[in-house]
Design a protein around this motif. Structure first.
Motif, mmCIF file in Angstrom:
data_model
loop_
_atom_site.group_PDB
_atom_site.id
_atom_site.type_symbol
_atom_site.label_atom_id
_atom_site.label_comp_id
_atom_site.label_asym_id
_atom_site.label_seq_id
_atom_site.Cartn_x
_atom_site.Cartn_y
_atom_site.Cartn_z
ATOM 1 N N VAL A 15 0.843 -1.196 0.000
ATOM 2 C CA VAL A 15 0.000 0.000 0.000
ATOM 3 C C VAL A 15 0.878 1.246 0.000
ATOM 4 O O VAL A 15 0.631 2.199 -0.756
ATOM 5 N N ALA A 16 1.930 1.248 0.803
ATOM 6 C CA ALA A 16 2.853 2.395 0.836
ATOM 7 C C ALA A 16 3.586 2.528 -0.494
ATOM 8 O O ALA A 16 3.774 3.640 -0.998
ATOM 9 N N PRO B 5 -6.374 -3.071 2.605
ATOM 10 C CA PRO B 5 -7.551 -2.237 2.869
ATOM 11 C C PRO B 5 -8.728 -2.749 2.045
ATOM 12 O O PRO B 5 -8.551 -3.243 0.928
ATOM 13 N N LYS B 6 -9.926 -2.633 2.588
ATOM 14 C CA LYS B 6 -11.118 -3.174 1.941
ATOM 15 C C LYS B 6 -11.249 -2.746 0.484
ATOM 16 O O LYS B 6 -11.648 -3.523 -0.368
ATOM 17 N N ALA B 7 -10.873 -1.519 0.187
ATOM 18 C CA ALA B 7 -11.001 -0.993 -1.176
ATOM 19 C C ALA B 7 -10.122 -1.728 -2.183
ATOM 20 O O ALA B 7 -10.364 -1.646 -3.382
ATOM 21 N N ARG B 8 -9.121 -2.470 -1.729
ATOM 22 C CA ARG B 8 -8.193 -3.176 -2.634
ATOM 23 C C ARG B 8 -8.386 -4.686 -2.643
ATOM 24 O O ARG B 8 -7.803 -5.382 -3.474
ATOM 25 N N ARG B 9 -9.184 -5.214 -1.752
ATOM 26 C CA ARG B 9 -9.320 -6.672 -1.641
ATOM 27 C C ARG B 9 -9.897 -7.311 -2.893
ATOM 28 O O ARG B 9 -9.406 -8.336 -3.357
ATOM 29 N N LEU C 250 -13.648 -18.094 -2.026
ATOM 30 C CA LEU C 250 -13.082 -17.759 -0.716
ATOM 31 C C LEU C 250 -13.041 -16.250 -0.497
ATOM 32 O O LEU C 250 -13.172 -15.774 0.621
ATOM 33 N N ALA C 251 -12.874 -15.509 -1.571
ATOM 34 C CA ALA C 251 -12.810 -14.049 -1.470
ATOM 35 C C ALA C 251 -14.117 -13.469 -0.956
ATOM 36 O O ALA C 251 -14.139 -12.351 -0.428
ATOM 37 N N ALA C 252 -15.184 -14.210 -1.049
ATOM 38 C CA ALA C 252 -16.476 -13.733 -0.545
ATOM 39 C C ALA C 252 -16.407 -13.466 0.953
ATOM 40 O O ALA C 252 -17.161 -12.646 1.469
ATOM 41 N N ALA C 253 -15.486 -14.123 1.645
ATOM 42 C CA ALA C 253 -15.339 -13.919 3.085
ATOM 43 C C ALA C 253 -14.966 -12.475 3.424
ATOM 44 O O ALA C 253 -15.254 -11.994 4.510
ATOM 45 N N TYR C 254 -14.327 -11.794 2.506
ATOM 46 C CA TYR C 254 -14.004 -10.381 2.757
ATOM 47 C C TYR C 254 -14.641 -9.483 1.710
ATOM 48 O O TYR C 254 -14.121 -8.462 1.319
ATOM 49 N N ASP C 255 -15.809 -9.905 1.237
ATOM 50 C CA ASP C 255 -16.681 -9.076 0.411
ATOM 51 C C ASP C 255 -16.098 -8.684 -0.934
ATOM 52 O O ASP C 255 -16.242 -7.564 -1.376
ATOM 53 N N SER C 256 -15.455 -9.612 -1.590
ATOM 54 C CA SER C 256 -14.936 -9.267 -2.907
ATOM 55 C C SER C 256 -15.224 -10.317 -3.968
ATOM 56 O O SER C 256 -14.651 -10.281 -5.034
ATOM 57 N N ALA C 257 -16.102 -11.237 -3.687
ATOM 58 C CA ALA C 257 -16.432 -12.245 -4.693
ATOM 59 C C ALA C 257 -17.059 -11.594 -5.919
ATOM 60 O O ALA C 257 -16.814 -12.018 -7.047
#
Length: 139
Positions: free
Chosen positions: A17-18, A58-62, A90-97
């Motif tokens: 991210v940095a 960060p959520k915006a990049r998942r 599996l990505a659905a676990a952090y809202d990116s499916a």
């Protein structure tokens, strides 16, 4: 293409991210996209490690991370189709499916000829809602 100079730095979510944060805001999406593509190989296609990496961003990049990993898996070898679909699931676990499957579908005709056996294999292993969208792309 200077990423090898920062190989250790980009392998940690906060450091990535940095790293991309140094870019002009208009180029940050491109930076992350390229780095997720590279990291898939740098992590040796280890989907467990890549899942942890994407989830720690960060959520915006998942979603972008998950979708690039899944796409790279398929682009590298069509025999990775099931692994790519599993990764998006599996990505659905952090809202990116949604982002993951959407990108996989968008790139399906880049990776495969519409209607080819590999394209149809991809369509057939997707969850039902995505399967219907995939099949509709070549009809």
């Amino acid at each position: 293409e200077a990423w090898p100079l920062f190989a250790d730095e980009i392998k940690q979510p906060n450091d990535l991210v940095a790293f991309c944060g140094r870019e002009d805001p208009s180029e940050q999406d491109r930076c992350f996209q390229g780095m997720f593509y590279v990291l898939t190989v740098q992590f040796g296609f280890d989907t467990s490690a890549l899942e942890d990496f994407c989830a720690a961003l960060p959520k915006a990049r998942r979603g972008q991370c998950a979708s690039q990993v899944a796409s790279r898996l398929i682009e590298t070898d069509y025999r990775n189709i099931s692994a790519a679909v599993q990764f998006c699931t599996l990505a659905a676990a952090y809202d990116s499916a949604e982002a993951c499957f959407s990108n996989m579908l968008a790139e399906a005709t880049f990776n495969f000829h519409p209607g080819s056996p590999q394209f149809l294999e991809l369509c057939n292993v997707l969850p039902e809602a995505w399967k219907q969208r995939c099949v509709a792309r070549w009809k």
